[in-house]
Design a protein around this motif. Structure first.
Motif, PDB file in Angstrom:
ATOM      1  N   ARG A  90      -3.036  12.923   7.195  1.00  0.00           N
ATOM      2  CA  ARG A  90      -1.975  12.677   6.216  1.00  0.00           C
ATOM      3  C   ARG A  90      -0.602  12.656   6.879  1.00  0.00           C
ATOM      4  NH1 ARG A  90      -2.122  16.301   1.030  1.00  0.00           N
ATOM      5  NH2 ARG A  90      -0.370  14.881   0.627  1.00  0.00           N
ATOM      6  N   ARG A  91      -0.405  13.475   7.865  1.00  0.00           N
ATOM      7  CA  ARG A  91       0.874  13.483   8.579  1.00  0.00           C
ATOM      8  C   ARG A  91       1.072  12.162   9.331  1.00  0.00           C
ATOM      9  NH1 ARG A  91       4.501  17.292  10.542  1.00  0.00           N
ATOM     10  NH2 ARG A  91       5.543  16.705  12.496  1.00  0.00           N
ATOM     11  N   THR A  92       0.026  11.700  10.005  1.00  0.00           N
ATOM     12  CA  THR A  92       0.123  10.425  10.717  1.00  0.00           C
ATOM     13  C   THR A  92       0.393   9.286   9.749  1.00  0.00           C
ATOM     14  OG1 THR A  92      -1.458  11.266  12.345  1.00  0.00           O
ATOM     15  CG2 THR A  92      -1.054   8.901  12.339  1.00  0.00           C
ATOM     16  N   LEU A  93      -0.311   9.279   8.615  1.00  0.00           N
ATOM     17  CA  LEU A  93      -0.092   8.247   7.604  1.00  0.00           C
ATOM     18  C   LEU A  93       1.331   8.292   7.072  1.00  0.00           C
ATOM     19  CD1 LEU A  93      -1.085   6.031   5.701  1.00  0.00           C
ATOM     20  CD2 LEU A  93      -1.923   7.824   4.170  1.00  0.00           C
ATOM     21  N   SER A  94       1.862   9.492   6.883  1.00  0.00           N
ATOM     22  CA  SER A  94       3.231   9.633   6.375  1.00  0.00           C
ATOM     23  C   SER A  94       4.244   9.021   7.331  1.00  0.00           C
ATOM     24  CB  SER A  94       3.534  11.119   6.146  1.00  0.00           C
ATOM     25  OG  SER A  94       4.861  11.285   5.682  1.00  0.00           O
ATOM     26  N   TRP A  95       4.065   9.284   8.620  1.00  0.00           N
ATOM     27  CA  TRP A  95       4.961   8.688   9.611  1.00  0.00           C
ATOM     28  C   TRP A  95       4.776   7.167   9.675  1.00  0.00           C
ATOM     29  CZ3 TRP A  95       9.058  10.285  12.384  1.00  0.00           C
ATOM     30  CH2 TRP A  95       9.311  11.663  12.421  1.00  0.00           C
ATOM     31  N   HIS A  96       3.544   6.708   9.634  1.00  0.00           N
ATOM     32  CA  HIS A  96       3.243   5.274   9.687  1.00  0.00           C
ATOM     33  C   HIS A  96       3.912   4.550   8.523  1.00  0.00           C
ATOM     34  CE1 HIS A  96       0.771   1.754  10.722  1.00  0.00           C
ATOM     35  NE2 HIS A  96       0.580   1.588   9.431  1.00  0.00           N
ATOM     36  N   GLY A  97       3.788   5.099   7.318  1.00  0.00           N
ATOM     37  CA  GLY A  97       4.372   4.448   6.149  1.00  0.00           C
ATOM     38  C   GLY A  97       5.888   4.468   6.152  1.00  0.00           C
ATOM     39  N   SER A  98       6.478   5.596   6.513  1.00  0.00           N
ATOM     40  CA  SER A  98       7.940   5.701   6.496  1.00  0.00           C
ATOM     41  C   SER A  98       8.585   4.792   7.538  1.00  0.00           C
ATOM     42  CB  SER A  98       8.362   7.159   6.737  1.00  0.00           C
ATOM     43  OG  SER A  98       7.889   7.997   5.710  1.00  0.00           O
ATOM     44  N   VAL A  99       8.041   4.795   8.748  1.00  0.00           N
ATOM     45  CA  VAL A  99       8.572   3.909   9.791  1.00  0.00           C
ATOM     46  C   VAL A  99       8.407   2.452   9.377  1.00  0.00           C
ATOM     47  CG1 VAL A  99       8.293   3.139  12.177  1.00  0.00           C
ATOM     48  CG2 VAL A  99       8.204   5.577  11.638  1.00  0.00           C
ATOM     49  N   GLY A 100       7.260   2.119   8.791  1.00  0.00           N
ATOM     50  CA  GLY A 100       7.035   0.748   8.345  1.00  0.00           C
ATOM     51  C   GLY A 100       8.006   0.311   7.275  1.00  0.00           C
ATOM     52  N   LEU A 101       8.362   1.222   6.368  1.00  0.00           N
ATOM     53  CA  LEU A 101       9.306   0.868   5.309  1.00  0.00           C
ATOM     54  C   LEU A 101      10.680   0.554   5.875  1.00  0.00           C
ATOM     55  CD1 LEU A 101       9.319   0.602   2.239  1.00  0.00           C
ATOM     56  CD2 LEU A 101      10.115   2.969   2.093  1.00  0.00           C
ATOM     57  N   LEU A 125       0.820  -1.209   0.000  1.00  0.00           N
ATOM     58  CA  LEU A 125       0.000   0.000   0.000  1.00  0.00           C
ATOM     59  C   LEU A 125       0.856   1.261   0.000  1.00  0.00           C
ATOM     60  CD1 LEU A 125      -2.696  -1.120   2.601  1.00  0.00           C
ATOM     61  CD2 LEU A 125      -3.061  -0.764   0.152  1.00  0.00           C
ATOM     62  N   TRP A 126       1.939   1.245   0.760  1.00  0.00           N
ATOM     63  CA  TRP A 126       2.792   2.433   0.848  1.00  0.00           C
ATOM     64  C   TRP A 126       3.565   2.652  -0.443  1.00  0.00           C
ATOM     65  CZ3 TRP A 126       2.727   6.720   3.200  1.00  0.00           C
ATOM     66  CH2 TRP A 126       3.866   7.511   3.338  1.00  0.00           C
ATOM     67  N   LEU A 127       4.108   1.581  -1.022  1.00  0.00           N
ATOM     68  CA  LEU A 127       4.855   1.732  -2.267  1.00  0.00           C
ATOM     69  C   LEU A 127       3.950   2.182  -3.408  1.00  0.00           C
ATOM     70  CD1 LEU A 127       7.292  -1.331  -2.183  1.00  0.00           C
ATOM     71  CD2 LEU A 127       7.797   1.061  -1.660  1.00  0.00           C
ATOM     72  N   SER A 128       2.686   1.778  -3.365  1.00  0.00           N
ATOM     73  CA  SER A 128       1.775   2.188  -4.433  1.00  0.00           C
ATOM     74  C   SER A 128       1.528   3.690  -4.417  1.00  0.00           C
ATOM     75  CB  SER A 128       0.438   1.448  -4.295  1.00  0.00           C
ATOM     76  OG  SER A 128      -0.279   1.887  -3.152  1.00  0.00           O
TER      77      SER A 128
END
Length: 468
Positions: A216-227, A190-193
């Motif tokens: 959007r800020r929370t999602l940005s942190w969630h995706g970056s940390v997950g990556l 989902l994040w790479l897409s």
């Protein structure tokens, strides 16, 4: 809702309907919904596993501090014979039977003598710590499992694995490990897409968007940390499943069937073996049965001549006709787990099992479990495990924060729309269903919980239709 195929038929009734395209845009709603439900319902188990895992990453240092008196001894110029150290341990626990001896691996450490004592829990022995310079006993503690965990580390380990609930408690950790890789891979996809949809560069995926606000800020942190954490999370999931209750049994059966199981050294001396009697007497070098045992000192010397290096564990014969086994027990890289067998009557070498001869799958399993426990690379390994645990805790907290911000004023948070599977071409949907069945068979707790998700989701869908 009017579909693209309906519009085409209205414009040109003679034109046959076009097959549904197999694209990520079609699969994405399905992955979103699975990621949402797994995140909401499985995340509490993951949070407990990550928090207790973070504590376990520090357990080795905690153990060394708490049991410093037992584990260490003053450095001396001379040492007493190993047999005398074993005798001192046996005198401290005369009701015990010596099962293994771990000589001091370096100056300043104690010798650990393991004894089987009545009325101890399964996989538990008493460890007697002996000063190799004086032969005096510095303390006795319970020792758990093959890793020799002492009480404080064993307590933390059991909290992580079973929440101190016994075998039923293992369900929580297995459920977490079974779903962890699914949540991680789904989130990664989902994040790479988003890179393709939003035109973001790779750097924009690795670092959070500081200009974003709100959800959007929370999602940005969630995706970056997950990556950053995804590889470590996948590793913990895979290695954690190897010693789980139900999935671990299935994995063990596969390893045995394909010849990937960890081999064991043959200790049976056959018809020509002398009778060595009780293993506790053999370890102390005294008379045993009708034939004298060469004693643990001679066995240790023989092992040294074969260039085994410490730390070592010497296992005396468990029964008549069995051999002494001297094992390397170094779990840190480079791993040294060679084993040699010696005749207790003559002290002669009679067999070996070299780590280099292990099947590749057995080596990978050993390395994986040791890395999962923080043993393979020592302190660096433990720091990485702690970082992964902190990353996973962060992901869960951010995930719940997103759910909370998306929730209606009352009731359960709004999930992503159901029915996304209808848009998936059968050529993709059928293999996905088959894959889910296979994975559910080998990871039964995941299969059962997935089936429960589907039933609940179907019932909720039916209720909404009736209410509508």
């Amino acid at each position: 809702m009017t579909s693209t195929a309906d519009i085409q038929r209205a414009v040109d009734p003679a034109r046959p309907p076009q097959p549904r395209r197999v694209t990520w845009a079609v699969l994405r709603p399905l992955v979103l919904r699975l990621h949402f439900y797994a995140g909401i319902l499985i995340a509490p188990f993951l949070l407990v596993a990550a928090t207790t895992g973070l504590l376990y990453a520090a357990s080795f240092q905690i153990e060394n501090v708490v049991y410093r008196h037992e584990l260490t001894a003053p450095v001396t110029q001379t040492t007493v014979p190993l047999s005398e150290q074993v005798t001192a341990a046996r005198q401290a626990l005369p009701e015990g039977k010596v099962t293994a001896v771990r000589p001091a691996a370096e100056p300043g450490l104690t010798t650990r003598v393991l004894l089987d004592v009545p009325n101890l829990p399964e996989s538990t022995q008493m460890a007697v710590f002996v000063d190799p310079g004086t032969g005096q006993v510095r303390g006795t503690l319970e020792s758990y499992g093959g890793s020799g965990a002492l009480p404080v580390r064993a307590w933390i380990s059991d909290l992580h694995r079973r929440l101190h609930l016994g075998e039923p408690g293992r369900i929580y950790s297995e459920l977490a490990a079974s779903w962890l890789w699914v949540v991680a891979l789904g989130g990664l996809a989902l994040w790479l897409s988003r890179r393709r949809r939003n035109g973001r560069r790779l750097r924009g995926l690795l670092t959070p968007d500081r200009a974003a606000t709100g959800l959007r800020r929370t999602l940005s942190w969630h995706g970056s940390v997950g990556l950053w954490a995804v590889l470590g999370v996948l590793f913990l999931s895979a290695t954690g499943l190897t010693w789980s209750k139900y999935a671990g049994e299935n994995i063990g059966e596969l390893r045995t069937r394909f010849g990937w199981a960890t081999p064991s050294i043959n200790t049976d001396l056959g018809e020509h073996a002398g009778h060595t009697g009780h293993a506790g007497h053999a370890a102390s070098g005294g008379q045993a049965g009708d034939t004298a045992d060469v004693g643990i000192d001679k066995i240790a010397q023989a092992a040294a001549s074969w260039r085994l290096s410490g730390p070592l564990e010497i296992v005396p014969p468990a029964e008549p006709g069995a051999a002494y086994v001297v094992k390397e027990i170094r779990k840190t890289a480079p791993t040294r787990l060679d084993q040699l067998a010696f005749d207790p009557v003559t002290g002669q070498f009679v067999g070996e099992l070299r780590f280099a001869d292990y099947p590749l799958a057995a080596k990978l399993t050993e390395w994986g479990i040791d890395a999962h426990m923080g043993l393979l690379f020592g302190l660096a390994n433990q720091i990485v495990l702690a970082a992964i645990a902190i990353g996973l805790i962060t992901l869960i907290v951010l995930g719940y924060r997103m759910w909370w911000r998306r929730r209606p004023t009352r009731g359960f948070g709004r999930p992503y729309p159901r029915g996304g599977w209808r848009a998936v071409h059968w050529g993709v949907l059928a293999p996905l269903a088959l894959l889910a069945l296979v994975v559910g068979y080998f990871l039964p707790l995941m299969g059962i919980s997935l089936a429960a998700f589907l039933v609940i989701d179907t019932l909720l869908g039916l209720r909404s239709r009736v209410a509508g």
